[in-house]
Design an enzyme around this catalytic site. Sequence first.
Site, PDB file in Angstrom:
ATOM      1  N   THR A  15       0.826  -1.205   0.000  1.00 45.02           N
ATOM      2  CA  THR A  15       0.000   0.000   0.000  1.00 45.02           C
ATOM      3  C   THR A  15       0.860   1.256   0.000  1.00 45.02           C
ATOM      4  O   THR A  15       0.572   2.231  -0.714  1.00 45.02           O
ATOM      5  CB  THR A  15      -0.944   0.011   1.219  1.00 45.02           C
ATOM      6  OG1 THR A  15      -1.760  -1.162   1.180  1.00 45.02           O
ATOM      7  CG2 THR A  15      -1.836   1.243   1.212  1.00 45.02           C
ATOM      8  N   CYS A  43      -6.380 -12.049   5.900  1.00 45.68           N
ATOM      9  CA  CYS A  43      -7.578 -12.307   6.706  1.00 45.68           C
ATOM     10  C   CYS A  43      -8.480 -13.367   6.074  1.00 45.68           C
ATOM     11  O   CYS A  43      -9.347 -13.930   6.748  1.00 45.68           O
ATOM     12  CB  CYS A  43      -8.360 -11.018   6.906  1.00 45.68           C
ATOM     13  SG  CYS A  43      -7.417  -9.724   7.736  1.00 45.68           S
ATOM     14  N   ALA A 277       8.538   2.872   9.985  1.00 44.82           N
ATOM     15  CA  ALA A 277       8.073   1.515  10.304  1.00 44.82           C
ATOM     16  C   ALA A 277       6.558   1.514  10.369  1.00 44.82           C
ATOM     17  O   ALA A 277       5.952   2.376  11.017  1.00 44.82           O
ATOM     18  CB  ALA A 277       8.662   1.041  11.625  1.00 44.82           C
ATOM     19  N   HIS A 302      -2.797  -0.217   6.594  1.00 40.82           N
ATOM     20  CA  HIS A 302      -3.174   0.580   5.427  1.00 40.82           C
ATOM     21  C   HIS A 302      -3.162   2.076   5.753  1.00 40.82           C
ATOM     22  O   HIS A 302      -2.699   2.890   4.944  1.00 40.82           O
ATOM     23  CB  HIS A 302      -4.551   0.159   4.921  1.00 40.82           C
ATOM     24  CG  HIS A 302      -4.537  -1.131   4.163  1.00 40.82           C
ATOM     25  ND1 HIS A 302      -4.360  -1.192   2.803  1.00 40.82           N
ATOM     26  CD2 HIS A 302      -4.659  -2.419   4.575  1.00 40.82           C
ATOM     27  CE1 HIS A 302      -4.380  -2.450   2.399  1.00 40.82           C
ATOM     28  NE2 HIS A 302      -4.551  -3.215   3.465  1.00 40.82           N
ATOM     29  N   TYR A 423     -33.301   3.845   9.944  1.00 48.10           N
ATOM     30  CA  TYR A 423     -34.281   2.881  10.455  1.00 48.10           C
ATOM     31  C   TYR A 423     -35.259   2.455   9.377  1.00 48.10           C
ATOM     32  O   TYR A 423     -35.805   3.257   8.625  1.00 48.10           O
ATOM     33  CB  TYR A 423     -35.084   3.470  11.630  1.00 48.10           C
ATOM     34  CG  TYR A 423     -36.373   2.719  11.857  1.00 48.10           C
ATOM     35  CD1 TYR A 423     -36.353   1.386  12.258  1.00 48.10           C
ATOM     36  CD2 TYR A 423     -37.610   3.317  11.626  1.00 48.10           C
ATOM     37  CE1 TYR A 423     -37.526   0.677  12.436  1.00 48.10           C
ATOM     38  CE2 TYR A 423     -38.795   2.619  11.797  1.00 48.10           C
ATOM     39  CZ  TYR A 423     -38.748   1.295  12.203  1.00 48.10           C
ATOM     40  OH  TYR A 423     -39.899   0.571  12.355  1.00 48.10           O
TER      41      TYR A 423
END
Length: 443
Positions: A15, A43, A277, A302, A423
């Site tokens: 990235t 993931c 880092a 990211h 809603y």
Amino acid sequence: MKKVLIVGAVAGGATAAGQLRFYDKEMNITVYDRDSTMSYAACGTPYVIGEVIKDETSLLMTDPEKFQQKRNIKVKLEHEVVEIFRAEKKVRVRNLNTGEEFDDSYDVLILSPGGSAIRPEIEGSQQKHVFTLRSYGDMQAIHSYIQKEKPLHCVISGAGFIGLEMAENLKHLGLEVDLVHKSSAILSILDKDLSQLLHAELEKNDVRVHTETVIDKIDDRHVYLSDGKILKADFVLMSIGLKPNTILAESAGLSLGETGGIRTNEFMQTDDESIYAIGDASENFDFITGDPKRVPLAWPAHRQAFLVAQHIVGNPIGKKGLLGTSALKVFSLDAAMTGLTETAIKEKGLNAQTVTHTGNSNAGYYPDHEKLTLKVHYHPETRQILGAQCVGGKGVDKRIDVLATAIFGGLTIDDLQALELSYAPPFSSPKDPVNMIGYKAFD
């Protein structure tokens, strides 16, 4: 022309490279990574193993050829940066296929080395049926082993994110699963009362959960626990934690912080202003307390990549701290959390009160609704929201995302009453669970 070298080609590194190219078309950018793949969705690996995701290559976001063609960025896979010479602004790189070593110079160096799965030193832990899941290659090895050897009994050590997700996916494949966890409650980033809901869900789906015990020994067909139990196991997954890869930084004289990550300032710079880092190996700070914090998740990596790119191209944006917002699925339940837990609040000696609401995810008369429990910690005097957690059948991520936004924006627990949330019967109730938390906390 500025020359940038990046160590690590997964979430943070890839990235950062892409962001730098977007903002500077001329910059010389090279990325080194010791693995054979880059920019993959880590993931998603449990779901490939569980065959929920059928095509493992769908996790691969790009490859070196595409990065070169589309972005003019050089990516050297199976190349490990083994040493940093800060005074000369050079690194030594080893070609892992040939063993050849060479030096490369930089104006700016970005470290995104990630972390490594912890493999405890216990008898039998090096056997071929004992695995960790950290990389794309680990995923392939586990998937291949299950397909070829067709194991029947799996023992997972560690009930964190990976351990819980793997328990579900292995049950989907038809394996018998035992989950072993050192603490008294699974998923330590949840408060104990909510983690018990996940514990019950695991047992409801025939995952045998063993708490307050660890693996002492592994042989060909069994695992021996510290509490004396012996479990059948022709497949073992060690998922007890992640160690940040900091050896390269340490050997270069860069300091580590309290969490074991590489210490960084507000712009993700290390002790050396030419070296940044990011990602799992970097130390940051907690958004609420300001204390050192390390969050080895995709979102921080990211975001940090963007901040570093902005700083390098001359548009400094300081980091705001991390809440550790996260979510996971455990069979029919979802869990999500943000901010401080009950345990963290006690450890830091903070003054806090808690309000809990258990209700429906959406209108109870609508056929597709589920129960959820939302729990929020707050300061009783300032009314600052300190943390929130939610477990339920649906709508969990929505509520925690709202509360993460509220914390970031400085809203108080009482402000939650006034949030005008969307809603309709399929989605919520006229007074959303988030609103209900605000009303219940009101004195």
